[in-house]
Write a protein that holds these residues in place. Structure first.
Motif, PDB file in Angstrom:
ATOM      1  N   TYR A   1      42.104  -6.161 -17.813  1.00 27.69           N
ATOM      2  CA  TYR A   1      40.692  -6.152 -17.415  1.00 27.69           C
ATOM      3  C   TYR A   1      40.335  -4.713 -17.056  1.00 27.69           C
ATOM      4  O   TYR A   1      40.902  -4.142 -16.113  1.00 27.69           O
ATOM      5  CB  TYR A   1      40.479  -7.088 -16.217  1.00 27.69           C
ATOM      6  CG  TYR A   1      40.643  -8.541 -16.586  1.00 27.69           C
ATOM      7  CD1 TYR A   1      41.911  -9.091 -16.764  1.00 27.69           C
ATOM      8  CD2 TYR A   1      39.532  -9.355 -16.777  1.00 27.69           C
ATOM      9  CE1 TYR A   1      42.070 -10.421 -17.127  1.00 27.69           C
ATOM     10  CE2 TYR A   1      39.680 -10.697 -17.127  1.00 27.69           C
ATOM     11  CZ  TYR A   1      40.951 -11.210 -17.307  1.00 27.69           C
ATOM     12  OH  TYR A   1      41.111 -12.530 -17.667  1.00 27.69           O
TER      13      TYR A   1
ATOM     14  N   VAL B   1      35.186  -5.463 -18.146  1.00 31.73           N
ATOM     15  CA  VAL B   1      34.494  -5.775 -16.887  1.00 31.73           C
ATOM     16  C   VAL B   1      33.513  -4.627 -16.660  1.00 31.73           C
ATOM     17  O   VAL B   1      33.918  -3.513 -16.334  1.00 31.73           O
ATOM     18  CB  VAL B   1      35.488  -5.863 -15.697  1.00 31.73           C
ATOM     19  CG1 VAL B   1      34.756  -6.226 -14.418  1.00 31.73           C
ATOM     20  CG2 VAL B   1      36.591  -6.878 -15.983  1.00 31.73           C
TER      21      VAL B   1
ATOM     22  N   LEU C   1      31.378  -2.530 -14.756  1.00 32.60           N
ATOM     23  CA  LEU C   1      31.110  -2.256 -13.340  1.00 32.60           C
ATOM     24  C   LEU C   1      29.643  -1.900 -13.112  1.00 32.60           C
ATOM     25  O   LEU C   1      29.086  -2.182 -12.049  1.00 32.60           O
ATOM     26  CB  LEU C   1      32.002  -1.100 -12.860  1.00 32.60           C
ATOM     27  CG  LEU C   1      33.517  -1.314 -12.905  1.00 32.60           C
ATOM     28  CD1 LEU C   1      34.241  -0.085 -12.385  1.00 32.60           C
ATOM     29  CD2 LEU C   1      33.931  -2.549 -12.115  1.00 32.60           C
TER      30      LEU C   1
ATOM     31  N   GLN D   1      32.142  -7.258 -11.811  1.00 29.70           N
ATOM     32  CA  GLN D   1      33.303  -7.491 -10.941  1.00 29.70           C
ATOM     33  C   GLN D   1      32.977  -8.481  -9.822  1.00 29.70           C
ATOM     34  O   GLN D   1      33.864  -9.039  -9.207  1.00 29.70           O
ATOM     35  CB  GLN D   1      33.839  -6.160 -10.376  1.00 29.70           C
ATOM     36  CG  GLN D   1      32.969  -5.460  -9.347  1.00 29.70           C
ATOM     37  CD  GLN D   1      31.903  -4.581  -9.984  1.00 29.70           C
ATOM     38  OE1 GLN D   1      31.405  -4.863 -11.060  1.00 29.70           O
ATOM     39  NE2 GLN D   1      31.543  -3.517  -9.293  1.00 29.70           N
ATOM     40  N   TYR D   2      31.688  -8.670  -9.545  1.00 24.56           N
ATOM     41  CA  TYR D   2      31.302  -9.595  -8.468  1.00 24.56           C
ATOM     42  C   TYR D   2      31.016 -11.011  -8.986  1.00 24.56           C
ATOM     43  O   TYR D   2      30.688 -11.900  -8.212  1.00 24.56           O
ATOM     44  CB  TYR D   2      30.064  -9.060  -7.727  1.00 24.56           C
ATOM     45  CG  TYR D   2      30.295  -7.688  -7.140  1.00 24.56           C
ATOM     46  CD1 TYR D   2      31.310  -7.475  -6.210  1.00 24.56           C
ATOM     47  CD2 TYR D   2      29.529  -6.594  -7.545  1.00 24.56           C
ATOM     48  CE1 TYR D   2      31.561  -6.218  -5.690  1.00 24.56           C
ATOM     49  CE2 TYR D   2      29.775  -5.330  -7.024  1.00 24.56           C
ATOM     50  CZ  TYR D   2      30.783  -5.142  -6.102  1.00 24.56           C
ATOM     51  OH  TYR D   2      31.030  -3.903  -5.599  1.00 24.56           O
TER      52      TYR D   2
ATOM     53  N   PHE E   1      35.261 -13.091 -12.972  1.00 24.41           N
ATOM     54  CA  PHE E   1      36.252 -12.093 -12.556  1.00 24.41           C
ATOM     55  C   PHE E   1      36.858 -12.454 -11.197  1.00 24.41           C
ATOM     56  O   PHE E   1      38.025 -12.149 -10.933  1.00 24.41           O
ATOM     57  CB  PHE E   1      35.630 -10.691 -12.527  1.00 24.41           C
ATOM     58  CG  PHE E   1      36.648  -9.605 -12.304  1.00 24.41           C
ATOM     59  CD1 PHE E   1      37.653  -9.381 -13.236  1.00 24.41           C
ATOM     60  CD2 PHE E   1      36.626  -8.826 -11.158  1.00 24.41           C
ATOM     61  CE1 PHE E   1      38.622  -8.393 -13.029  1.00 24.41           C
ATOM     62  CE2 PHE E   1      37.581  -7.838 -10.943  1.00 24.41           C
ATOM     63  CZ  PHE E   1      38.576  -7.615 -11.884  1.00 24.41           C
TER      64      PHE E   1
ATOM     65  N   ARG F   1      38.443  -7.787  -6.678  1.00 25.49           N
ATOM     66  CA  ARG F   1      37.244  -7.457  -7.451  1.00 25.49           C
ATOM     67  C   ARG F   1      37.180  -5.994  -7.850  1.00 25.49           C
ATOM     68  O   ARG F   1      36.133  -5.359  -7.808  1.00 25.49           O
ATOM     69  CB  ARG F   1      35.974  -7.864  -6.686  1.00 25.49           C
ATOM     70  CG  ARG F   1      35.872  -9.371  -6.518  1.00 25.49           C
ATOM     71  CD  ARG F   1      34.563  -9.808  -5.933  1.00 25.49           C
ATOM     72  NE  ARG F   1      34.508 -11.253  -5.738  1.00 25.49           N
ATOM     73  CZ  ARG F   1      34.183 -12.123  -6.690  1.00 25.49           C
ATOM     74  NH1 ARG F   1      33.877 -11.692  -7.890  1.00 25.49           N
ATOM     75  NH2 ARG F   1      34.168 -13.419  -6.444  1.00 25.49           N
ATOM     76  N   LYS F   2      38.327  -5.457  -8.169  1.00 28.99           N
ATOM     77  CA  LYS F   2      38.391  -4.098  -8.692  1.00 28.99           C
ATOM     78  C   LYS F   2      39.223  -4.102  -9.962  1.00 28.99           C
ATOM     79  O   LYS F   2      40.105  -4.938 -10.114  1.00 28.99           O
ATOM     80  CB  LYS F   2      39.013  -3.141  -7.667  1.00 28.99           C
ATOM     81  CG  LYS F   2      38.098  -2.851  -6.473  1.00 28.99           C
ATOM     82  CD  LYS F   2      38.749  -1.849  -5.544  1.00 28.99           C
ATOM     83  CE  LYS F   2      38.014  -1.732  -4.223  1.00 28.99           C
ATOM     84  NZ  LYS F   2      36.718  -1.067  -4.329  1.00 28.99           N
ATOM     85  N   VAL F   3      38.901  -3.155 -10.825  1.00 25.71           N
ATOM     86  CA  VAL F   3      39.707  -2.981 -12.031  1.00 25.71           C
ATOM     87  C   VAL F   3      40.541  -1.715 -11.887  1.00 25.71           C
ATOM     88  O   VAL F   3      40.148  -0.811 -11.144  1.00 25.71           O
ATOM     89  CB  VAL F   3      38.795  -2.888 -13.292  1.00 25.71           C
ATOM     90  CG1 VAL F   3      38.283  -4.242 -13.678  1.00 25.71           C
ATOM     91  CG2 VAL F   3      37.654  -1.888 -13.116  1.00 25.71           C
TER      92      VAL F   3
ATOM     93  N   THR G   1      47.265  -6.466  -9.704  1.00 27.84           N
ATOM     94  CA  THR G   1      46.222  -5.459  -9.484  1.00 27.84           C
ATOM     95  C   THR G   1      46.917  -4.134  -9.150  1.00 27.84           C
ATOM     96  O   THR G   1      48.143  -4.087  -9.045  1.00 27.84           O
ATOM     97  CB  THR G   1      45.303  -5.858  -8.301  1.00 27.84           C
ATOM     98  OG1 THR G   1      46.084  -5.912  -7.101  1.00 27.84           O
ATOM     99  CG2 THR G   1      44.670  -7.219  -8.537  1.00 27.84           C
TER     100      THR G   1
END
Ligand SMILES: N[C@@H](CCC(=O)N[C@@H](CS)C(=O)NCC(=O)O)C(=O)O
Length: 247
Positions: free
Chosen positions: A26, A53, A55, A60-61, A65, A72-74, A85
């Protein structure tokens, strides 16, 4: 990659089979940690499905996802049921799982420790300071329509300059790459972070001949095509929505 074992019915009996689950990454390539993972997978010919994803639109929110990562971060890696992650952990996982050439993350204890040393340092130095400059020069003016006050901007650029000086004097010295003759994960993570302010037009390599020569070597080792593919949508765009002071 993990192998999933199972049984499927055949005409006469149950037969064992093995099926490889596709690796999913992702990513949003405006993000520097995503670019390191993307480049590493590409140049090591690790097959993966690119799960975009975006941003800039807040994907991400979204619910989808959120099922993958509550952080909620890539970047995020999904290997079968296994979700990971943090870009550094993902790079190390890929290196081990795909037996990438040793120089990326050497088995030799002290060489590996050198890579880890840089990977630990960069979070609160090159990454934090490069990201801050990226926000101050790119994201904040784009969102507010007003430039960041000069004193704040100057202080942010000065912090970045200190990080770059430390990088040259402590981590690179007169070596071709951070651990010596060969490129490693440390160089890869360093270059994508240094490209972040470049994306706002601040060329950190200008007037730094040793850093510039190192950048050219790293780019050559990665391959210009993959390097440019990773950075093409990013250069002169100001859309990354994360500023970490304490990752
Ligand atoms: N320490 C994490 C940082 C991940 C991160 O901050 N990703 C940013 C993009 S550079 C992100 O996804 N931001 C989305 C948000 O904060 O909403 C890593 O190395 O993977």
């Amino acid at each position: 990659m993990r192998i999933r074992r199972g049984r499927i019915p055949s005409s006469s009996s149950w037969t064992h089979f093995t099926a490889k689950m596709p690796l999913e990454l992702y990513l949003d390539l405006h993000s520097q940690p995503c670019r390191s993972v993307f480049i590493f997978a590409k140049i090591n010919k690790i097959p993966f499905e690119f799960k975009s994803v975006d941003l800039s639109t807040g994907e991400q929110y979204g619910d989808e996802f959120g099922k993958v990562s509550i952080i909620r971060k890539v970047p995020v890696l999904k290997d079968g049921d296994f979700i990971l992650t943090e870009s550094i952990a993902i790079l190390q996982y890929l290196a081990a799982n795909h037996h990438t050439p040793d120089h990326w993350y050497p088995a030799d204890l002290q060489k590996r420790a050198r890579v880890d040393e840089f990977l630990s340092w960069q979070h609160t130095n090159i990454r934090t300071h490069g990201s801050k400059v990226f926000w101050f020069r790119g994201v904040i003016p784009a969102v507010t329509g007003a430039p960041v006050p000069k004193e704040k901007m100057d202080a942010a650029v000065e912090d970045l300059n200190v990080s770059l000086k430390t990088f040259e004097e402590k981590f690179l010295q007169s070596r071709p790459f951070i651990i010596g003759e060969k490129i490693s994960l440390a160089d890869l993570v360093a270059i994508v972070e240094m490209m972040q302010p470049v994306g706002t037009g601040l060329d950190v390599f200008q007037d730094r001949p040793a850093l510039n020569a190192w950048r050219d070597r790293v780019k050559k080792e990665i391959g210009v095509e993959v390097f440019d593919e990773a950075h093409k949508s990013f250069i002169h765009l100001s859309e990354c929505v994360s500023l970490e002071s304490n990752p």
